[in-house]
Design a protein around this motif. Structure first.
Motif, PDB file in Angstrom:
ATOM      1  N   PRO A 228      69.770  91.946  38.947  1.00  0.00           N
ATOM      2  CA  PRO A 228      69.813  91.341  40.289  1.00  0.00           C
ATOM      3  C   PRO A 228      68.422  91.146  40.899  1.00  0.00           C
ATOM      4  O   PRO A 228      68.198  90.176  41.621  1.00  0.00           O
ATOM      5  CB  PRO A 228      70.628  92.355  41.107  1.00  0.00           C
ATOM      6  CG  PRO A 228      70.476  93.655  40.385  1.00  0.00           C
ATOM      7  CD  PRO A 228      70.440  93.269  38.932  1.00  0.00           C
TER       8      PRO A 228
ATOM      9  N   HIS B  92      67.600  87.714  43.093  1.00  0.00           N
ATOM     10  CA  HIS B  92      67.448  87.683  44.558  1.00  0.00           C
ATOM     11  C   HIS B  92      65.959  87.565  44.898  1.00  0.00           C
ATOM     12  O   HIS B  92      65.153  88.365  44.436  1.00  0.00           O
ATOM     13  CB  HIS B  92      68.037  88.967  45.157  1.00  0.00           C
ATOM     14  CG  HIS B  92      68.245  88.899  46.637  1.00  0.00           C
ATOM     15  ND1 HIS B  92      67.211  88.676  47.528  1.00  0.00           N
ATOM     16  CD2 HIS B  92      69.350  89.029  47.395  1.00  0.00           C
ATOM     17  CE1 HIS B  92      67.693  88.671  48.765  1.00  0.00           C
ATOM     18  NE2 HIS B  92      68.994  88.881  48.705  1.00  0.00           N
TER      19      HIS B  92
ATOM     20  N   LEU C 160      71.051  94.263  48.623  1.00  0.00           N
ATOM     21  CA  LEU C 160      71.564  94.616  47.292  1.00  0.00           C
ATOM     22  C   LEU C 160      72.309  95.949  47.380  1.00  0.00           C
ATOM     23  O   LEU C 160      71.796  96.899  47.973  1.00  0.00           O
ATOM     24  CB  LEU C 160      70.381  94.741  46.316  1.00  0.00           C
ATOM     25  CG  LEU C 160      70.658  95.260  44.904  1.00  0.00           C
ATOM     26  CD1 LEU C 160      71.603  94.349  44.130  1.00  0.00           C
ATOM     27  CD2 LEU C 160      69.331  95.397  44.113  1.00  0.00           C
TER      28      LEU C 160
ATOM     29  N   ASP D 158      73.175  86.720  52.008  1.00  0.00           N
ATOM     30  CA  ASP D 158      72.770  86.334  50.652  1.00  0.00           C
ATOM     31  C   ASP D 158      72.729  87.573  49.729  1.00  0.00           C
ATOM     32  O   ASP D 158      71.978  87.606  48.758  1.00  0.00           O
ATOM     33  CB  ASP D 158      71.416  85.608  50.667  1.00  0.00           C
ATOM     34  CG  ASP D 158      70.307  86.469  51.263  1.00  0.00           C
ATOM     35  OD1 ASP D 158      70.616  87.595  51.754  1.00  0.00           O
ATOM     36  OD2 ASP D 158      69.138  86.041  51.231  1.00  0.00           O
TER      37      ASP D 158
ATOM     38  N   ILE E 210      73.796  90.738  47.132  1.00  0.00           N
ATOM     39  CA  ILE E 210      74.340  90.876  45.767  1.00  0.00           C
ATOM     40  C   ILE E 210      74.883  92.294  45.583  1.00  0.00           C
ATOM     41  O   ILE E 210      74.267  93.257  46.036  1.00  0.00           O
ATOM     42  CB  ILE E 210      73.242  90.613  44.705  1.00  0.00           C
ATOM     43  CG1 ILE E 210      72.738  89.163  44.782  1.00  0.00           C
ATOM     44  CG2 ILE E 210      73.751  90.925  43.290  1.00  0.00           C
ATOM     45  CD1 ILE E 210      71.536  88.874  43.882  1.00  0.00           C
TER      46      ILE E 210
ATOM     47  N   PHE F  29      78.253  91.375  38.324  1.00  0.00           N
ATOM     48  CA  PHE F  29      77.296  90.754  39.242  1.00  0.00           C
ATOM     49  C   PHE F  29      78.141  89.970  40.247  1.00  0.00           C
ATOM     50  O   PHE F  29      78.750  88.957  39.904  1.00  0.00           O
ATOM     51  CB  PHE F  29      76.384  89.817  38.460  1.00  0.00           C
ATOM     52  CG  PHE F  29      75.276  89.183  39.264  1.00  0.00           C
ATOM     53  CD1 PHE F  29      73.948  89.557  39.068  1.00  0.00           C
ATOM     54  CD2 PHE F  29      75.543  88.193  40.215  1.00  0.00           C
ATOM     55  CE1 PHE F  29      72.913  88.968  39.790  1.00  0.00           C
ATOM     56  CE2 PHE F  29      74.517  87.605  40.940  1.00  0.00           C
ATOM     57  CZ  PHE F  29      73.204  87.990  40.730  1.00  0.00           C
TER      58      PHE F  29
ATOM     59  N   SER G  60      78.231  88.156  44.136  1.00  0.00           N
ATOM     60  CA  SER G  60      77.191  87.618  44.994  1.00  0.00           C
ATOM     61  C   SER G  60      77.775  86.673  46.035  1.00  0.00           C
ATOM     62  O   SER G  60      78.784  86.001  45.810  1.00  0.00           O
ATOM     63  CB  SER G  60      76.202  86.891  44.076  1.00  0.00           C
ATOM     64  OG  SER G  60      75.240  86.197  44.804  1.00  0.00           O
ATOM     65  N   LYS G  61      77.129  86.648  47.209  1.00  0.00           N
ATOM     66  CA  LYS G  61      77.576  85.741  48.268  1.00  0.00           C
ATOM     67  C   LYS G  61      76.919  84.373  48.143  1.00  0.00           C
ATOM     68  O   LYS G  61      77.444  83.365  48.592  1.00  0.00           O
ATOM     69  CB  LYS G  61      77.210  86.330  49.628  1.00  0.00           C
ATOM     70  CG  LYS G  61      77.992  87.592  49.994  1.00  0.00           C
ATOM     71  CD  LYS G  61      77.651  88.020  51.424  1.00  0.00           C
ATOM     72  CE  LYS G  61      78.494  89.196  51.868  1.00  0.00           C
ATOM     73  NZ  LYS G  61      78.268  89.533  53.291  1.00  0.00           N
TER      74      LYS G  61
ATOM     75  N   TYR H 189      73.556  83.737  45.732  1.00  0.00           N
ATOM     76  CA  TYR H 189      72.754  83.478  44.533  1.00  0.00           C
ATOM     77  C   TYR H 189      73.595  83.543  43.261  1.00  0.00           C
ATOM     78  O   TYR H 189      74.396  84.446  43.072  1.00  0.00           O
ATOM     79  CB  TYR H 189      71.594  84.467  44.421  1.00  0.00           C
ATOM     80  CG  TYR H 189      70.678  84.388  45.613  1.00  0.00           C
ATOM     81  CD1 TYR H 189      69.947  83.228  45.869  1.00  0.00           C
ATOM     82  CD2 TYR H 189      70.565  85.451  46.504  1.00  0.00           C
ATOM     83  CE1 TYR H 189      69.123  83.131  46.987  1.00  0.00           C
ATOM     84  CE2 TYR H 189      69.740  85.372  47.614  1.00  0.00           C
ATOM     85  CZ  TYR H 189      69.025  84.206  47.850  1.00  0.00           C
ATOM     86  OH  TYR H 189      68.225  84.114  48.946  1.00  0.00           O
TER      87      TYR H 189
ATOM     88  N   PRO I 252      73.813  84.160  39.291  1.00  0.00           N
ATOM     89  CA  PRO I 252      73.038  85.031  38.388  1.00  0.00           C
ATOM     90  C   PRO I 252      72.192  84.273  37.362  1.00  0.00           C
ATOM     91  O   PRO I 252      71.165  84.797  36.918  1.00  0.00           O
ATOM     92  CB  PRO I 252      74.110  85.861  37.688  1.00  0.00           C
ATOM     93  CG  PRO I 252      75.393  85.121  37.863  1.00  0.00           C
ATOM     94  CD  PRO I 252      75.258  84.404  39.178  1.00  0.00           C
TER      95      PRO I 252
END
Lengths: 283, 283
Positions: free
Chosen positions: A69, A73, A151, A182, A184, A234, A236-237, A239, A241
């Motif tokens: 991550p 990010h 994160l 944003d 993760i 993983f 994420s909102k 990004y 991966p």
């Protein structure tokens, strides 16, 4: 003298390590904790009879749960680690100067104390000034947090025992809320190989898919863990991966690793056919 | 009754499988051969006490040693399999209608006989009309062949015991000569994790690098093998394992697999940092 520790991968499969000596053993309020010194894997942390980490291969798990991550990010400042009282994830995180705050929620204070004493090579990172340790239940801790973290790393042992609540849909929903827009979330996602774990792995993935818009599973070779084929989630909102990997930027940070490199990044997300099928069933 | 078979990964690490019953046991002229029926891994072939294959995960090894080169070389007609008396590699090869000839050199006729009887799901492929089995020493067989094969697959057990000669520089040189000008040689390249195997893995790679102009190592997750992290060597006279991949062409053949797909192809060549360093030391 012959002394062996056996980690049961299933009722019918076990990995056994020759042990030089037992360094520590006690029952905390939550669990039994042992530290063993093995011939080939160095020190071994065992919780309730299950192998948690070994000195020889913990770098693989900790690098893979952290750097994947961090290479995606672009601006992580605040991180939450749930579980992780051994300090392995934190050791990887503090390699990033740009991080400002690392909250570690480890329910069992004895675990932290034991790791500080017996595996200081890993746990010493917990002394970093940016780290705050909360000896609280992760599920309760996360409920009160909103839009706070870039994160979240769920470094939970397994879906049984005291960590059980860390595998529910409610918990993942709370993690979603505790993340910025944003953010993760990474979780250890068990192994796809043995039937029971494959089922857990599928169930976890299903709950995360229902909570986050972007969800991909990636893998690593971790020899001391059941089947050696370990998965991470993983979620994420914002990004992606793969599409949002900044490999060059990551390399420029000059972080030293023994397993992860951006060169591996696409490959670790390329799952074998049978694993893809297992996960696709719940997507 | 409790019955366990233990595969020694090192002197200090072993993987144990609960066994329902022993199906076969005998000493051939070359080695001891056992077939066990395990609870979680199905039937298990054991040679001289070492686990050779299990019914549950053999597809990973056999797919990865076969389909990776087959997705690169555009026109394989003649294949040589050295070792492989269990028929697993051949089962994958006969999925390709375009193959014309598959020579299998298995020194031990009893091994072939036992596999035909006890693991027919795998060994039945040896009945394909394109297959010819030579019960000869692989090292001797290869000496007399020149520019004959498009692909050589070295499905040898390990660098100890009767297969020892299959790991020498002389042997790889003979394979080079037995290949056509655009031929590919694949070998199982051991695991990079435990010290002794890592050394073998390095030594093999060194000898192959000294013989072939193009050499790359790739990996797979094979749970029943030591460390679960297994390597294969891709050695080639002309085709590059990544640049010459024809993933679309491979997909169009409609071959059914459970592990390999061209989607994985780049990823399996992306080795962890510590493995890259191990191999780079001898390149």
């Amino acid at each position: 003298m012959e002394m062996w520790f056996s980690d049961e991968h299933t009722d019918n499969v076990k990995l056994s390590l020759r042990i030089k000596r037992q360094l520590f053993s006690a029952e905390s309020e939550f669990q039994r904790i042992d530290v063993l010194e093995s011939e080939d894997f160095g020190k071994v942390l065992v919780v309730d009879g299950d192998l948690m980490l070994t000195e020889k291969d913990e770098f693989i798990y900790h690098e893979m749960i952290t750097h994947v991550p961090m290479a995606v990010h672009p601006d992580v400042k605040n991180v939450l680690v749930i579980g992780g009282g051994d300090g392995g994830v934190v050791r990887e995180l503090i390699k990033y100067d740009s991080l400002e705050k690392i909250d570690v929620v480890e329910v069992d204070p004895l675990l932290v104390e034991v790791c500080r004493k017996y595996i200081p090579e890993i746990a010493c990172s917990l002394n970093d000034s940016r780290v705050e340790i909360y000896n609280e239940d992760g599920l309760r801790f996360i409920r009160s947090r909103t839009s706070e973290y870039d994160l979240i790393i769920i470094d939970s042992p397994n879906p049984f025992g005291p960590g059980e609540g860390l595998f529910t849909k409610e918990f993942y929903g709370n993690c979603y809320n505790a993340l910025r827009d944003d953010g993760i979330m990474i979780n250890q996602n068990e192994s796809p190989f043995y039937e029971e774990e494959a089922f857990q792995c599928q169930r976890m993935h299903k709950r995360i898919v229902e909570t986050f818009p972007i969800c991909k599973v990636y893998q690593a070779h971790i020899p001391a863990y059941p089947s050696g084929h370990w998965l991470f989630g993983f979620a994420s909102k914002k990004y992606h991966p793969l599409n949002d990997l900044n490999g060059v930027g990551w390399k420029l940070r000059g972080i030293s690793t023994r397993y992860y490199e951006p060169r591996l990044h696409y490959g670790v997300f390329a799952l074998p056919v049978y694993v893809e099928e297992l996960l696709r069933d719940v997507e």
